[in-house]
Motif scaffolding. Structure first.
Motif, mmCIF file in Angstrom:
data_model
loop_
_atom_site.group_PDB
_atom_site.id
_atom_site.type_symbol
_atom_site.label_atom_id
_atom_site.label_comp_id
_atom_site.label_asym_id
_atom_site.label_seq_id
_atom_site.Cartn_x
_atom_site.Cartn_y
_atom_site.Cartn_z
ATOM 1 N N GLN A 144 0.777 -0.971 0.134
ATOM 2 C CA GLN A 144 0.057 -0.106 0.416
ATOM 3 C C GLN A 144 1.089 0.862 0.067
ATOM 4 N N LYS A 145 2.768 0.648 0.297
ATOM 5 C CA LYS A 145 2.849 2.502 -0.179
ATOM 6 C C LYS A 145 2.814 3.341 1.092
ATOM 7 N N ALA A 146 2.508 2.476 2.443
ATOM 8 C CA ALA A 146 1.874 3.359 3.330
ATOM 9 C C ALA A 146 2.884 4.777 3.927
ATOM 10 N N THR A 147 2.830 6.036 4.495
ATOM 11 C CA THR A 147 4.024 6.269 5.379
ATOM 12 C C THR A 147 3.849 6.123 6.677
ATOM 13 N N THR A 148 2.163 5.973 7.204
ATOM 14 C CA THR A 148 2.073 6.351 8.154
ATOM 15 C C THR A 148 1.860 5.147 8.543
ATOM 16 N N VAL A 149 2.366 4.191 9.683
ATOM 17 C CA VAL A 149 1.000 2.877 10.333
ATOM 18 C C VAL A 149 0.864 3.414 12.521
ATOM 19 N N ARG A 150 -0.691 3.604 12.270
ATOM 20 C CA ARG A 150 -0.722 3.132 13.622
ATOM 21 C C ARG A 150 -0.637 1.821 14.779
ATOM 22 N N VAL A 151 -0.380 2.187 15.792
ATOM 23 C CA VAL A 151 -0.330 0.630 16.887
ATOM 24 C C VAL A 151 -1.188 0.938 17.138
ATOM 25 N N PHE A 152 -1.553 0.303 18.025
ATOM 26 C CA PHE A 152 -2.218 0.587 19.347
ATOM 27 C C PHE A 152 -2.946 -0.593 19.958
ATOM 28 N N GLY A 153 -3.078 -0.447 21.135
ATOM 29 C CA GLY A 153 -3.007 -1.882 21.904
ATOM 30 C C GLY A 153 -4.107 -1.625 22.942
ATOM 31 N N PHE A 154 -4.740 -2.286 23.723
ATOM 32 C CA PHE A 154 -5.548 -2.366 24.345
ATOM 33 C C PHE A 154 -6.251 -3.451 24.554
ATOM 34 N N THR B 185 6.729 6.241 9.616
ATOM 35 C CA THR B 185 5.794 6.792 11.307
ATOM 36 C C THR B 185 5.219 5.902 11.717
ATOM 37 N N PHE B 186 5.875 5.814 12.845
ATOM 38 C CA PHE B 186 5.183 5.176 13.352
ATOM 39 C C PHE B 186 4.472 5.342 15.037
ATOM 40 N N ASP B 187 2.989 5.695 14.999
ATOM 41 C CA ASP B 187 2.202 5.846 16.212
ATOM 42 C C ASP B 187 1.510 4.795 17.346
ATOM 43 N N VAL B 188 2.330 4.656 18.039
ATOM 44 C CA VAL B 188 1.939 3.812 18.852
ATOM 45 C C VAL B 188 1.752 3.956 20.420
ATOM 46 N N ARG B 189 0.447 3.418 20.883
ATOM 47 C CA ARG B 189 -0.387 4.058 21.445
ATOM 48 C C ARG B 189 -0.579 2.737 22.801
ATOM 49 N N GLY B 190 -0.654 2.799 23.388
ATOM 50 C CA GLY B 190 -2.008 1.866 24.817
ATOM 51 C C GLY B 190 -2.108 2.635 25.028
ATOM 52 N N TYR B 191 -4.109 2.188 25.160
ATOM 53 C CA TYR B 191 -5.207 2.303 25.877
ATOM 54 C C TYR B 191 -6.184 1.331 26.750
ATOM 55 N N SER B 192 -4.946 0.442 27.109
ATOM 56 C CA SER B 192 -6.343 -0.435 28.544
ATOM 57 C C SER B 192 -7.361 -0.661 28.294
ATOM 58 N N GLU B 193 -8.305 -0.616 28.828
ATOM 59 C CA GLU B 193 -9.893 -0.542 28.476
ATOM 60 C C GLU B 193 -10.868 0.126 27.799
ATOM 61 N N ASP B 194 -9.945 1.411 27.508
ATOM 62 C CA ASP B 194 -10.788 2.283 26.509
ATOM 63 C C ASP B 194 -10.840 1.586 25.137
ATOM 64 N N VAL C 250 -4.641 -6.076 19.670
ATOM 65 C CA VAL C 250 -3.349 -5.243 18.597
ATOM 66 C C VAL C 250 -3.908 -4.808 17.710
ATOM 67 N N GLU C 251 -4.644 -3.245 17.878
ATOM 68 C CA GLU C 251 -5.214 -3.134 16.018
ATOM 69 C C GLU C 251 -3.183 -1.971 15.479
ATOM 70 N N ILE C 252 -3.726 -1.823 14.002
ATOM 71 C CA ILE C 252 -2.403 -1.700 13.317
ATOM 72 C C ILE C 252 -3.376 -1.245 11.780
ATOM 73 N N THR C 253 -3.411 0.220 11.659
ATOM 74 C CA THR C 253 -3.916 0.502 10.729
ATOM 75 C C THR C 253 -2.958 1.843 9.981
ATOM 76 N N PHE C 254 -3.795 1.544 8.716
ATOM 77 C CA PHE C 254 -2.564 2.172 8.142
ATOM 78 C C PHE C 254 -3.789 2.868 6.413
ATOM 79 N N PRO C 255 -3.122 3.351 6.294
ATOM 80 C CA PRO C 255 -3.759 4.613 4.849
ATOM 81 C C PRO C 255 -3.639 2.911 3.172
ATOM 82 N N ARG C 256 -5.577 3.060 2.904
ATOM 83 C CA ARG C 256 -4.497 2.788 1.139
ATOM 84 C C ARG C 256 -3.984 3.081 0.439
ATOM 85 N N SER C 257 -3.850 2.875 -0.128
ATOM 86 C CA SER C 257 -2.370 3.458 -1.425
ATOM 87 C C SER C 257 -4.079 3.454 -3.081
ATOM 88 N N SER C 258 -3.881 5.170 -2.703
ATOM 89 C CA SER C 258 -4.663 6.101 -4.058
ATOM 90 C C SER C 258 -4.791 5.668 -4.946
#
Length: 210
Positions: free
Chosen positions: A129-139, A174-183, A201-209
């Motif tokens: 997808q040639k993503a430039t940003t990736v979110r990695v969120f833990g719950f 760029t990775f945005d990494v966060r932990g959200y506990s029970e939120d 754990v959720e991994i989110t990234f943009p789709r290629s245009s």
């Protein structure tokens, strides 16, 4: 073959604002301590078209006014029958949610070899997808203290990000990494089945245009 069921829904998407973010260097990971007021990773994909209140095709009751317009993204969700892996797509993003049980021992952030292979497959899709940003969120679920859940969810997100970074080829990603506990639970914490889905754990990234 794993049976899958498909749910297609339309959902209104609100903006996520990450305050004070700045990114430096290749495969960098960034997270701040500011918890957003809406579930993370939910951006609108387009602005709403204007609607004229005096349009001849629009019939309002006397004294009626138009509510603010909204854009509804089409959201497609595909989940394993056991719920171990969940894929959610909009026209803008791909989100992969992996249950913690299939990656980590209880109360641990050290994942197994099978989990590493799953994460590497996601990294390959990020490359495609040639993503430039990736979110990695833990719950986590709501069992135990909130602070312990926040620490554990962040450690698990860090572990997944580190594994992704081994396979992702874009040197400036760029990775945005966060932990959200029970939120932000996605299921009922009153049942074990629901708590399993919330421990993820959720991994989110943009789709290629393209």
């Amino acid at each position: 073959m794993t049976k899958r069921h498909r749910i297609t829904a339309a959902t209104a998407v609100a903006g996520l604002v990450i305050a004070g973010a700045h990114f430096v260097g290749a495969t960098s990971a960034y997270a701040d301590d500011v918890t957003p007021s809406v579930p993370p990773g939910t951006e609108p994909s387009a602005s709403a078209p204007p609607i004229r209140p005096d349009s001849p095709g629009l019939k309002l009751p006397q004294g009626g006014i138009l509510a603010p317009s909204k854009v509804l993204d089409m959201v497609e969700v595909v989940e394993d029958l056991g719920g171990e892996e969940r894929r959610q797509e909009t026209n803008q993003t791909v989100m992969m949610a992996l249950q913690s049980e299939v990656m980590f021992p209880e109360d641990s952030a050290i994942f197994n070899a099978q989990a590493a292979a799953r994460i590497q497959a996601i990294a390959q899709e990020i490359n495609t997808q040639k993503a430039t940003t990736v979110r990695v969120f833990g719950f986590t679920d709501d069992q135990g203290s909130y602070e312990h859940g926040k620490e554990l969810s962040k450690k698990r997100a860090d572990a997944v990000q580190a594994e992704l970074a081994k396979t992702v080829t874009n040197p400036s990603i760029t990775f945005d990494v966060r932990g959200y506990s029970e939120d932000y639970p996605i299921a009922d914490n009153g049942t074990e089945e629901g708590r399993k889905k919330n421990r993820r754990v959720e991994i989110t990234f943009p789709r290629s245009s393209k």
